[in-house]
Design an enzyme around this catalytic site. Structure first.
Site, PDB file in Angstrom:
ATOM      1  CB  SER A 290      36.180  51.037  40.999  1.00 15.40           C
ATOM      2  OG  SER A 290      34.421  50.935  40.979  1.00 15.40           O
ATOM      3  CG  LEU A 291      38.275  53.567  36.553  1.00 15.32           C
ATOM      4  CD1 LEU A 291      39.613  53.640  35.670  1.00 15.32           C
ATOM      5  CD2 LEU A 291      38.111  55.356  37.204  1.00 15.32           C
TER       6      LEU A 291
ATOM      7  CE  LYS B  81      40.377  48.550  34.152  1.00 12.53           C
ATOM      8  NZ  LYS B  81      41.108  47.592  35.218  1.00 12.53           N
TER       9      LYS B  81
ATOM     10  CE  LYS C  78      43.887  57.408  35.353  1.00 12.72           C
ATOM     11  NZ  LYS C  78      45.041  57.373  36.088  1.00 12.72           N
TER      12      LYS C  78
ATOM     13  CB  CYS D  83      50.269   6.221  32.769  1.00 16.50           C
ATOM     14  SG  CYS D  83      51.433   7.219  32.319  1.00 16.50           S
TER      15      CYS D  83
END
Ligand code: IVH
Length: 705
Positions: A113-114, A154, A326, A444
């Site tokens: 994962s990051l 992402k 990245k 109701c």
């Protein structure tokens, strides 16, 4: 291209289709195997290209109808020549296979994962670490050398790893714990944007990773249907996507219209030495790559990209929860390497869920079409995430109590993954001295019936299903909808008008409507009145399974209604079925069985059904549907052996007889095929082999029909 009907449709109607298209049958039957093989190849390539045009490029070049025709032709050919049915044929995209248990497989390259970042400082730190790691001068220095970063959205779904060999998808694996995941190949094949066969100049073997997700429009449409039939709503597109990938029946997965963006390619023979260029190459091989990805020179461009998407994200048709940054160059990536958990060359930036505080003016209670009560906060309008928020969900009584939300309070509103903003807390510092705790309604707001709440359920509901106006109107809207009775001349507004004028109180009243009663209504001209009456008349031909769906039995969706109709054949049989008999029907579990039983024991429902019957609606399968047989298997003798996933052995025996074939208990020279399931006996296997008798799987058998 959308496949407008599930595979069962093709299988069930295959013989009808064949015999209606005699010329076509003859063409196929007269075909030499080599011709068939060539045609199958040609159709597969053509269909895959159309899939790509539609789902990846968003630029279809033929109509849905033409696409379905080509697909039908391919399915018919594959049925006639099963030896040429490839596991990667476009016909496999409609699903059909059941996976009882997903096989756990080890990833060749771990799925890491990051690490996350949340603000500008975190990102400047990241840039500094990257520069230091690579020995490049600090940002802003005299001889600054800009690092190339790729910024990507992402995507908020579930990650998947796809393996391609010789251009064919061979395996799709979920992330799992990063070291090993589940083999979900069958389900992945139903995702139309995942290519089954690549084009262009692709490496012989590689792995590509990405995110499976559900778009907002698809998610909303599915939840709308779930609401109509009283099923629990799915919380958000991410859960919907991951829940769908875990489904055992790939036909159901195909219907969920998942999508997939790819963002990371791995392999020994990639064409370029950088991420961005390889992703572009991957796009040319047929993958769906986000066109929003951007090559940035230096961290400042990265910050601009993030600022842009922090606002623009709300306009996307799918959810993102951040930006991924990245390092582009592979040599630099390699030099930076990995920590134990994540690469040092990439980082995720997570968006903050936007939050505001505003005054709660009042609480209103909505009654849904299934009677479920939803408390809604009416707020002092406030800008949030690109729109002005006036209302927010308060979920249910428990949450109101837990948060102690009071009218007049300043509440914190957040727009997270869900499109409807939610109230996440109260600013107690601003609470007024004279505020009163909120008392949840007991009756109701529409019909004043006392509310109920089922054990274990979060929401109260109004039990007055046959008289509570939004429930009655909701049921009628469902009844006329496209997948139900398809009466498009009767829209939602007209239903409300008819109801308010006292002309209809339930779905059976619709069939007593006279033109003269319609004409006095607002905006009702002669022509629309005629259309409405004609639409109702035409709906009397709608087949039983859709009528069963249309009458609105809780939890009975389109597919379940089909399965039930096929099994019971007539409504009378259904009404008189015991719980055990109901449970024996595919897709019918405890909840649906109880719902069916409750529905048909209700006197008011019974009266409505009787009137619909005398109006002429279809409460039985047509003769053609009932017979369901053919002589497709004429002169063929089958031996069934082993355990099957889709139907029981008895069902297969029935099918063989229905289509003119014979069943036999033992293998002999006279046996045409052995229908072989899992754990087939070794003796039988040996015997079949020694006599040279062909073994077929249940899928091959079903394709024969
Ligand atoms: S790259 C080694 N790119 O976010 C790098 N991930 O914690 C692998 N995700 O598990 C991931 N969009 O499910 C990458 N454009 C994107 C992404 C992305 C979403 C997900 C992915 C991963 C998680 C990172």
């Amino acid at each position: 291209m959308p496949v407008s009907q599930p595979v069962n449709f093709y299988l069930q109607n295959y013989y009808v289709f064949l015999f209606k298209n005699n010329k076509f049958v003859k063409e196929i039957q007269d075909m030499l195997p080599t011709e068939a093989q060539h045609k199958i190849q040609q159709l597969s390539t053509e269909l895959e290209q159309h899939n790509y045009n539609y789902y990846v490029l968003d630029n279809p070049t033929i109509s849905d109808f033409e696409f379905d025709k080509l697909l039908e032709e391919l399915i018919a050919l594959e049925a006639q020549f099963p030896q040429f049915l490839s596991p990667n044929s476009p016909s496999q995209r409609v699903g059909g296979q059941i996976t009882k248990e997903f096989k756990s497989v080890k990833h060749q390259y771990a799925m890491l994962s990051l690490s996350n970042s949340y603000n500008q400082d975190d990102l400047l730190d990241f840039d500094r670490r990257v520069r230091e790691g690579l020995g490049i001068s600090a940002s802003g220095g005299l001889f600054e050398e800009a690092i190339e970063y790729v910024c990507e959205l992402k995507f908020d779904g579930l990650s998947i790893s796809l393996i391609y060999e010789q251009g064919k998808l061979t395996q799709a694996i979920t992330r799992g714990d990063g070291v090993q995941g589940d083999d979900v190949t069958t389900n992945a094949k139903t995702i139309k944007s995942i290519p089954l066969q690549l084009k262009g100049n692709y490496p012989a073997k590689f792995e590509i990773r990405g995110e499976v997700f559900m778009s907002r429009p698809v998610f909303d449409a599915i939840n709308k249907e779930r609401e109509e039939i009283g099923d629990a709503l799915m919380a958000n597109p991410r859960n919907a996507a991951s829940g769908t990938m875990k489904m055992q029946d790939s036909t159901q997965v195909a219907k969920r219209k998942l999508d997939c963006f790819l963002y990371y390619v791995l392999g020994e023979e990639l064409p370029h030495q950088s991420h961005f260029e390889n992703m572009q190459a991957a796009q040319s091989w047929g993958f769906k790559i986000s066109k929003e990805a951007k090559l940035c020179s230096g961290i400042n461009e990265v910050l601009d990209f993030i600022n842009h998407w922090d606002k623009a994200r709300f306009k996307l048709p799918f959810d993102i929860d951040g930006i991924v940054i990245k390092v582009n160059d592979y040599k630099q990536q390699k030099n930076l390497g990995f920590t134990a958990k994540s690469p040092r060359w990439a980082i995720a930036y997570k968006f903050k869920a936007e939050q505001v505080s505003t005054e709660l003016l009042s609480i209103s209670y909505q009654v849904g079409r299934t009677g479920a009560i939803t408390p809604v906060a009416n707020l002092q309008p406030v800008p949030l995430g690109g729109t002005t928020v006036k209302r927010a969900s308060l979920h249910n009584a428990d949450i109101i109590e837990k948060l102690d939300v009071r009218v007049g309070d300043f509440v914190f509103v957040e727009k997270g993954g869900e499109i409807i903003p939610k109230i996440i807390g109260v600013d107690l510092t601003k609470r007024k001295n004279d505020s009163h705790p909120t008392h949840y309604i007991t009756h109701c707001p529409e019909c004043n019936t006392e509310l109920q709440r089922n054990e274990g359920e979060a929401n109260h509901f109004c039990p007055n299903e046959n008289e509570c106006p939004p429930q009655v109107i909701g049921r009628m809207e469902h009844f006329v909808s496209r997948k139900a009775m398809n009466i498009d001349s009767l829209g939602g507004e007209t239903i409300v008008q008819l109801y308010n004028a006292g002309l209809v109180k339930n779905i059976a009243d619709l069939y007593d409507l006279k033109k003269e009663q319609l004409l006095p209504l607002d905006r009702m001209a002669e022509k629309s009145a005629n259309n409405l009456i004609e639409g109702l008349e035409a709906s009397k031909k709608v087949p039983f399974e859709r009528v069963l769906y249309a009458i609105g039995i809780r939890h009975v969706g389109e597919t379940t209604a089909k399965k039930i109709a096929k099994k019971v054949k007539t409504l009378d049989v259904l009404i008189h079925s015991s719980k055990e008999e109901l449970l024996a029907i595919d897709e019918v579990g405890e909840i649906i069985a109880i719902s069916l039983h409750d529905f048909f024991s209700n006197e008011k429902n019974k009266a409505v059904i009787t009137r619909l019957k005398s109006a002429g609606l279809q409460f039985e399968l047509s003769e053609e549907q009932q017979q369901g047989g053919s002589d497709k298997l004429k002169d063929l003798t089958f031996v069934i052996s082993g355990v099957f996933a889709k139907h029981s052995r008895d069902q297969y025996k029935e099918m063989i007889e229905l289509h003119g074939g014979k069943n036999s208990g033992s293998i002999s020279k006279k046996t045409s095929f052995v229908l072989a399931g899992d754990n087939m006996g070794p003796e039988k296997l040996k015997k079949a082999e020694s006599l040279g008798i062909k073994l077929i799987t249940e899928d091959e058998f079903l394709n024969m029909l």
